[in-house]
Design a protein around this motif. Sequence first.
Motif, PDB file in Angstrom:
ATOM      1  N   ASP A  97      -5.705   9.065   6.669  1.00  0.00           N
ATOM      2  CA  ASP A  97      -5.824   9.320   5.190  1.00  0.00           C
ATOM      3  C   ASP A  97      -5.363   7.771   4.765  1.00  0.00           C
ATOM      4  O   ASP A  97      -4.260   7.829   4.044  1.00  0.00           O
ATOM      5  CB  ASP A  97      -5.003  10.200   4.800  1.00  0.00           C
ATOM      6  N   VAL A  98      -6.250   6.840   4.937  1.00  0.00           N
ATOM      7  CA  VAL A  98      -5.857   5.600   4.800  1.00  0.00           C
ATOM      8  C   VAL A  98      -7.360   4.666   4.636  1.00  0.00           C
ATOM      9  O   VAL A  98      -8.210   5.260   5.134  1.00  0.00           O
ATOM     10  CB  VAL A  98      -5.354   5.080   5.671  1.00  0.00           C
ATOM     11  N   GLU A  99      -7.208   3.474   3.772  1.00  0.00           N
ATOM     12  CA  GLU A  99      -8.686   2.816   3.684  1.00  0.00           C
ATOM     13  C   GLU A  99      -9.104   2.451   4.830  1.00  0.00           C
ATOM     14  O   GLU A  99      -8.423   1.791   5.884  1.00  0.00           O
ATOM     15  CB  GLU A  99      -8.451   1.591   2.902  1.00  0.00           C
ATOM     16  N   SER A 148       0.974   4.283  -2.755  1.00  0.00           N
ATOM     17  CA  SER A 148       0.597   5.461  -2.148  1.00  0.00           C
ATOM     18  C   SER A 148       1.688   6.583  -2.798  1.00  0.00           C
ATOM     19  O   SER A 148       2.776   6.738  -3.016  1.00  0.00           O
ATOM     20  CB  SER A 148       0.634   5.599  -0.509  1.00  0.00           C
ATOM     21  N   LYS A 149       0.879   7.806  -3.078  1.00  0.00           N
ATOM     22  CA  LYS A 149       1.451   9.011  -3.841  1.00  0.00           C
ATOM     23  C   LYS A 149       2.436   9.684  -2.613  1.00  0.00           C
ATOM     24  O   LYS A 149       3.539  10.065  -3.052  1.00  0.00           O
ATOM     25  CB  LYS A 149       0.431  10.042  -4.103  1.00  0.00           C
ATOM     26  N   THR A 150       2.213   9.418  -1.310  1.00  0.00           N
ATOM     27  CA  THR A 150       3.055   9.995  -0.345  1.00  0.00           C
ATOM     28  C   THR A 150       3.974   8.941   0.160  1.00  0.00           C
ATOM     29  O   THR A 150       4.969   9.353   0.978  1.00  0.00           O
ATOM     30  CB  THR A 150       1.947  10.380   0.868  1.00  0.00           C
ATOM     31  N   LYS A 151       3.853   7.518  -0.229  1.00  0.00           N
ATOM     32  CA  LYS A 151       4.755   6.457   0.363  1.00  0.00           C
ATOM     33  C   LYS A 151       4.689   6.259   1.723  1.00  0.00           C
ATOM     34  O   LYS A 151       5.460   5.311   2.114  1.00  0.00           O
ATOM     35  CB  LYS A 151       6.168   6.819  -0.269  1.00  0.00           C
ATOM     36  N   ARG A 163       0.823  -1.002  -0.069  1.00  0.00           N
ATOM     37  CA  ARG A 163       0.097   0.044  -0.037  1.00  0.00           C
ATOM     38  C   ARG A 163       0.831   1.088  -0.023  1.00  0.00           C
ATOM     39  O   ARG A 163       0.543   2.405  -0.713  1.00  0.00           O
ATOM     40  CB  ARG A 163      -0.855   0.058   1.186  1.00  0.00           C
ATOM     41  N   GLU A 164       1.820   1.249   0.598  1.00  0.00           N
ATOM     42  CA  GLU A 164       2.827   2.327   0.701  1.00  0.00           C
ATOM     43  C   GLU A 164       3.514   2.579  -0.676  1.00  0.00           C
ATOM     44  O   GLU A 164       3.618   3.694  -1.022  1.00  0.00           O
ATOM     45  CB  GLU A 164       3.999   2.346   1.691  1.00  0.00           C
ATOM     46  N   LEU A 194       1.724   5.796   4.809  1.00  0.00           N
ATOM     47  CA  LEU A 194       0.165   5.543   5.232  1.00  0.00           C
ATOM     48  C   LEU A 194       0.028   6.203   6.508  1.00  0.00           C
ATOM     49  O   LEU A 194       0.799   5.903   7.405  1.00  0.00           O
ATOM     50  CB  LEU A 194      -0.341   3.998   5.148  1.00  0.00           C
TER      51      LEU A 194
END
Length: 504
Positions: free
Chosen positions: A116-118, A107-110, A103-104, A112
């Motif tokens: 701001d996470v599922e 993710s655009k921010t690298k 997921r990281e 989580l």
Amino acid sequence: MEHDPPVSKCMTSDRTSFAHPSARTRWPAIITSAIDDMHRSVAALPSSAPADKVCEGKRIVADLAALKYELQHDRALIPLELEPQQGSNGDDLALYNEELAQREQLSKTKQLRWHDVEWLFSECYLYRRMANLFSRSAHWRDYDVFARQKTQTFRSSRPAVLELAARYREIVQRIRESAVAAPVEGSASSDSAKPDEAVVKEAERVLFEEMAEICLWGNATDLSLLTTLSYEDIQKLQGSEAKKGREEKVLVNQLQEAFEVLWQAKQEGKQNRRVDFVLDNAGFELYVDLVLAGYLLETGLATEVVMHPKSIPWFVSDVIPKDLEQLLEVMRDPRGFYEGGADEEQQQKQATAPLGQKEEEDVKFLFEHWATLHAEGQLILRPNRFWTHPGSFWRLPHVEPVLFEDMKEAELTVFKGDLNYRKLVGDANWDPTTPFQEAIGPLGKSSGLRTLALRTCKGDVVVGLPKGKDEELRALPGGGGDSGAREWAFNGKWAVVQFSDGKA
């Protein structure tokens, strides 16, 4: 993640979602309660307790406080630490950490972060992280930080427990009397004395639906409906105003389809008629689940019931194997539980009235009935780590194929509660008119599973609604209006009962 539905998911950053206040208000409060519980348990240790047990307890308190700080200050989710003696209690840690890393990468921010996470992934991660704090210890590995709360909640359900025990005992005894009194097939009196099959079927259907609806709502407000098994009188329940009022809150109700499956299997004389329950909450909800299970076995609508609990303390009140053991112990000695089991704080809040002799006998009847079913292999508990994995049930055929194939043996699988529903449909932002069978993906059409979801709505996602129903409910006071939030689905006042026949 590749097996989850290809639909956007509920996010903790979405202000219109119940995920938003959950991450910021509800979860910190849950951790605070866990900290308080551990403080009490460490303080209650005798002076003879090992010093390292005290130190471990204090460390867990500190770690819980640190987790709460991370959550409240929107820190990054970190990998779970390895546990000693992995295997049955830790073999899912790598799965969590691998998914976190994946997921990281996506993710655009690298990184989580809690806010701001599922929602589904982060909530499962939260409870697995809490369990991880205990599993890494030597003295607190098997400690359930939610057990005290479960016990107190069940104690407060005493009036409903006693009333349902009395009703259930009466129903079971009438079933047994009817079976004994049934005329022998082919005898001279058999045709005249035998109840009409349609009437018998209707009686069993109504009782099945009443018990299932008590399981759905988790209360006993309408137990007066369960007063008789008279084949002639029981149909009057259908005209009950209380029943009609309750049914208005069930937006989709497919209990009859589920009953037809069980009735047909019984009529066909199938030797093995298994029903599975994927459990939700302990306490009174587990109690009424057992009532329904016992009824299915007593009437022959099922020959075997398999219950699937969680393996670790989960979402505060979810059932773990120890909860069933403790519930049966309460049923064995109800007087000891209700009259002498409350702690000092609870005794100060509420004086405990003694049980009457009949009340005690009614509850012990349940214990003997359930204990016998369990001992004879008709009532089975079968935990599996899959139920505490981080993802949706769409993954079941791929991640736990052995469990999936085993569950196909059941005539019907009942999924209890809000979390199991969210996992069935992937906690995705489906259009609310999406058919239930479509939304459960690989557990739906041609899956080999028959699924019945009993769910009171306590989150955003809902499927299978008639066109326009969501808009109608949003327009109600507190329904969400034009805010973009489906607020009507947050408070547990509405429910869905949805069926999928994957064997058709």
